[in-house]
Structure formats: C-alpha cells, structure tokens
Design a protein around this motif. Sequence first.
Motif, PDB file in Angstrom:
ATOM      1  N   ILE A  20       1.042  -1.043   0.226  1.00  0.00           N
ATOM      2  CA  ILE A  20       0.103   0.227  -0.163  1.00  0.00           C
ATOM      3  C   ILE A  20       0.327   1.281   0.266  1.00  0.00           C
ATOM      4  O   ILE A  20       0.940   2.244  -0.989  1.00  0.00           O
ATOM      5  CB  ILE A  20      -1.115   0.020   1.486  1.00  0.00           C
ATOM      6  CG1 ILE A  20      -2.253  -0.601   1.115  1.00  0.00           C
ATOM      7  CG2 ILE A  20      -1.647   1.752   1.263  1.00  0.00           C
ATOM      8  CD1 ILE A  20      -2.953  -1.519   2.271  1.00  0.00           C
ATOM      9  N   TYR A  21       1.985   1.082   1.158  1.00  0.00           N
ATOM     10  CA  TYR A  21       2.562   2.246   0.529  1.00  0.00           C
ATOM     11  C   TYR A  21       3.455   3.259  -0.436  1.00  0.00           C
ATOM     12  O   TYR A  21       3.777   3.727  -1.138  1.00  0.00           O
ATOM     13  CB  TYR A  21       3.380   1.997   2.311  1.00  0.00           C
ATOM     14  CG  TYR A  21       4.851   3.534   2.067  1.00  0.00           C
ATOM     15  CD1 TYR A  21       4.608   4.733   2.737  1.00  0.00           C
ATOM     16  CD2 TYR A  21       5.585   2.736   1.818  1.00  0.00           C
ATOM     17  CE1 TYR A  21       5.618   5.662   2.471  1.00  0.00           C
ATOM     18  CE2 TYR A  21       6.981   4.033   1.714  1.00  0.00           C
ATOM     19  CZ  TYR A  21       7.084   5.928   2.197  1.00  0.00           C
ATOM     20  OH  TYR A  21       8.041   6.721   2.393  1.00  0.00           O
ATOM     21  N   THR A  22       4.064   1.470  -1.371  1.00  0.00           N
ATOM     22  CA  THR A  22       4.276   1.661  -2.452  1.00  0.00           C
ATOM     23  C   THR A  22       3.982   2.435  -3.168  1.00  0.00           C
ATOM     24  O   THR A  22       4.451   2.888  -4.221  1.00  0.00           O
ATOM     25  CB  THR A  22       5.489   0.330  -3.073  1.00  0.00           C
ATOM     26  OG1 THR A  22       4.196  -0.486  -2.568  1.00  0.00           O
ATOM     27  CG2 THR A  22       6.616   0.062  -1.870  1.00  0.00           C
ATOM     28  N   ARG A  23       2.653   1.330  -3.351  1.00  0.00           N
ATOM     29  CA  ARG A  23       1.393   2.097  -4.794  1.00  0.00           C
ATOM     30  C   ARG A  23       1.327   3.315  -4.021  1.00  0.00           C
ATOM     31  O   ARG A  23       1.271   3.941  -5.528  1.00  0.00           O
ATOM     32  CB  ARG A  23       0.309   1.159  -4.716  1.00  0.00           C
ATOM     33  CG  ARG A  23      -0.488   2.101  -5.592  1.00  0.00           C
ATOM     34  CD  ARG A  23      -1.504   0.911  -5.756  1.00  0.00           C
ATOM     35  NE  ARG A  23      -2.882   1.921  -6.548  1.00  0.00           N
ATOM     36  CZ  ARG A  23      -3.700   0.683  -7.125  1.00  0.00           C
ATOM     37  NH1 ARG A  23      -3.027  -0.191  -7.848  1.00  0.00           N
ATOM     38  NH2 ARG A  23      -4.102   1.340  -8.282  1.00  0.00           N
ATOM     39  N   PHE A  26       4.157   5.807  -5.513  1.00  0.00           N
ATOM     40  CA  PHE A  26       4.637   5.675  -7.089  1.00  0.00           C
ATOM     41  C   PHE A  26       2.735   5.884  -7.344  1.00  0.00           C
ATOM     42  O   PHE A  26       3.439   7.298  -8.729  1.00  0.00           O
ATOM     43  CB  PHE A  26       3.768   4.083  -7.578  1.00  0.00           C
ATOM     44  CG  PHE A  26       3.977   3.829  -8.794  1.00  0.00           C
ATOM     45  CD1 PHE A  26       5.022   4.470 -10.011  1.00  0.00           C
ATOM     46  CD2 PHE A  26       2.804   3.646  -9.856  1.00  0.00           C
ATOM     47  CE1 PHE A  26       5.061   3.838 -11.440  1.00  0.00           C
ATOM     48  CE2 PHE A  26       2.885   3.621 -11.442  1.00  0.00           C
ATOM     49  CZ  PHE A  26       3.744   3.766 -11.568  1.00  0.00           C
ATOM     50  N   GLU A  27       2.410   6.099  -7.317  1.00  0.00           N
ATOM     51  CA  GLU A  27       1.395   7.547  -7.877  1.00  0.00           C
ATOM     52  C   GLU A  27       0.936   8.585  -7.053  1.00  0.00           C
ATOM     53  O   GLU A  27       0.845   9.699  -8.883  1.00  0.00           O
ATOM     54  CB  GLU A  27      -0.331   6.826  -7.448  1.00  0.00           C
ATOM     55  CG  GLU A  27      -0.717   5.756  -7.513  1.00  0.00           C
ATOM     56  CD  GLU A  27      -2.236   5.577  -6.859  1.00  0.00           C
ATOM     57  OE1 GLU A  27      -2.491   6.389  -5.466  1.00  0.00           O
ATOM     58  OE2 GLU A  27      -2.851   4.457  -7.358  1.00  0.00           O
ATOM     59  N   LYS A  28       1.562   9.429  -6.119  1.00  0.00           N
ATOM     60  CA  LYS A  28       2.269  10.738  -5.729  1.00  0.00           C
ATOM     61  C   LYS A  28       3.225  10.958  -7.110  1.00  0.00           C
ATOM     62  O   LYS A  28       2.864  12.041  -8.129  1.00  0.00           O
ATOM     63  CB  LYS A  28       2.888  10.665  -4.835  1.00  0.00           C
ATOM     64  CG  LYS A  28       1.803  10.544  -3.412  1.00  0.00           C
ATOM     65  CD  LYS A  28       1.714  10.996  -2.188  1.00  0.00           C
ATOM     66  CE  LYS A  28       0.999  11.204  -1.098  1.00  0.00           C
ATOM     67  NZ  LYS A  28       1.471  11.125   0.280  1.00  0.00           N
ATOM     68  N   ASN A  29       3.717  10.562  -7.422  1.00  0.00           N
ATOM     69  CA  ASN A  29       5.198  10.690  -8.185  1.00  0.00           C
ATOM     70  C   ASN A  29       4.480  10.916  -9.623  1.00  0.00           C
ATOM     71  O   ASN A  29       5.622  11.433 -10.743  1.00  0.00           O
ATOM     72  CB  ASN A  29       6.121   9.301  -8.220  1.00  0.00           C
ATOM     73  CG  ASN A  29       7.063   9.316  -7.346  1.00  0.00           C
ATOM     74  OD1 ASN A  29       7.581  10.614  -6.068  1.00  0.00           O
ATOM     75  ND2 ASN A  29       7.730   8.502  -7.027  1.00  0.00           N
ATOM     76  N   ILE A  30       3.934   9.521  -9.852  1.00  0.00           N
ATOM     77  CA  ILE A  30       3.218   9.977 -11.752  1.00  0.00           C
ATOM     78  C   ILE A  30       2.621  10.914 -11.447  1.00  0.00           C
ATOM     79  O   ILE A  30       2.698  12.060 -12.647  1.00  0.00           O
ATOM     80  CB  ILE A  30       2.020   8.567 -11.841  1.00  0.00           C
ATOM     81  CG1 ILE A  30       3.030   7.382 -11.729  1.00  0.00           C
ATOM     82  CG2 ILE A  30       1.254   8.216 -12.646  1.00  0.00           C
ATOM     83  CD1 ILE A  30       4.325   7.200 -13.502  1.00  0.00           C
ATOM     84  N   VAL A  31       1.583  11.012 -10.627  1.00  0.00           N
ATOM     85  CA  VAL A  31       0.683  12.375 -10.400  1.00  0.00           C
ATOM     86  C   VAL A  31       1.369  14.148 -11.043  1.00  0.00           C
ATOM     87  O   VAL A  31       1.161  15.330 -11.537  1.00  0.00           O
ATOM     88  CB  VAL A  31      -0.083  12.769  -9.077  1.00  0.00           C
ATOM     89  CG1 VAL A  31      -1.003  13.654  -8.808  1.00  0.00           C
ATOM     90  CG2 VAL A  31      -1.315  11.629  -9.233  1.00  0.00           C
ATOM     91  N   SER A  32       2.438  13.921  -9.934  1.00  0.00           N
ATOM     92  CA  SER A  32       3.726  15.317  -9.564  1.00  0.00           C
ATOM     93  C   SER A  32       4.408  14.578 -11.510  1.00  0.00           C
ATOM     94  O   SER A  32       4.244  15.965 -11.651  1.00  0.00           O
ATOM     95  CB  SER A  32       4.441  15.398  -8.736  1.00  0.00           C
ATOM     96  OG  SER A  32       5.575  13.944  -8.887  1.00  0.00           O
ATOM     97  N   LEU A  33       4.545  13.868 -11.844  1.00  0.00           N
ATOM     98  CA  LEU A  33       5.259  13.928 -13.228  1.00  0.00           C
ATOM     99  C   LEU A  33       4.190  14.141 -14.847  1.00  0.00           C
ATOM    100  O   LEU A  33       4.661  15.095 -15.042  1.00  0.00           O
ATOM    101  CB  LEU A  33       5.758  12.358 -14.073  1.00  0.00           C
ATOM    102  CG  LEU A  33       6.165  12.301 -15.323  1.00  0.00           C
ATOM    103  CD1 LEU A  33       8.136  12.915 -15.058  1.00  0.00           C
ATOM    104  CD2 LEU A  33       6.832  11.231 -15.671  1.00  0.00           C
ATOM    105  N   TYR A  34       3.003  14.685 -14.345  1.00  0.00           N
ATOM    106  CA  TYR A  34       2.078  14.686 -15.336  1.00  0.00           C
ATOM    107  C   TYR A  34       1.283  16.230 -15.048  1.00  0.00           C
ATOM    108  O   TYR A  34       1.607  17.119 -16.043  1.00  0.00           O
ATOM    109  CB  TYR A  34       0.937  13.627 -15.075  1.00  0.00           C
ATOM    110  CG  TYR A  34       1.351  12.019 -16.507  1.00  0.00           C
ATOM    111  CD1 TYR A  34       1.012  12.741 -17.854  1.00  0.00           C
ATOM    112  CD2 TYR A  34       1.057  10.730 -15.534  1.00  0.00           C
ATOM    113  CE1 TYR A  34       1.010  11.397 -18.097  1.00  0.00           C
ATOM    114  CE2 TYR A  34       0.964  10.118 -16.077  1.00  0.00           C
ATOM    115  CZ  TYR A  34       1.420   9.926 -17.728  1.00  0.00           C
ATOM    116  OH  TYR A  34       1.595   8.545 -18.600  1.00  0.00           O
TER     117      TYR A  34
END
Length: 94
Positions: A20-23, A26-34
């Motif tokens: 759960i923590y890694t997901r 990962f989602e925060k990183n993807i959102v910030s990238l986009y």
Amino acid sequence: MSLDLLIPFAILLILVIYLIYTRNSFEKNIVSLYEKKFDEWKKHSTIDKEQTSHKELVGLIYKKDYKLSIELIDKSVESQLSRGKFEVTNLKDS
C-alpha cells in the motif's frame, strides 16, 4: 497452535502495508510527473479561442400607426442600418 498462524499473518500484514505504501508513493510520483508535463505543455502550446457569434441587443423597433421607429442602444450599428445591412426574421414562424 495460535503461534503457528500468527507468524504468517504478521508477514502477510507487513507485506500488505508495504505494498500500500509503495503504491501510494508511486501514484504521487506519477501525478507530479504528469502535472509538470502539463505545465510545460501549457507554456509551449498556443490555444486559438474560437470566435462564436452571438445575438446582441442593439436597439428596439416600435410601430406607431403605419410608421416604424427604431431606437438604438448601441450607436455603432447606425451605419449598418443606413446601408441596409440587416436581416428580417419572423419569430412566430420559428
């Protein structure tokens, strides 16, 4: 006997928390990238706003006896009226 089931359950619980923590990270990183990519796209893109025509009230027409009188609200259409550049539509037919 209860200790035999406690160890696998604890391992499973730790594994679920880790996943759960890694997901989430990962989602925060993807959102910030986009979001960064979207900001770059907004800077470099040119958006052409479409010109849409719309009706605008510029005057009123009155009939007194057999004579029509036009009262203008916007004086910029006076030249178009004098040149005869207008269109007559019947609202009852629409």
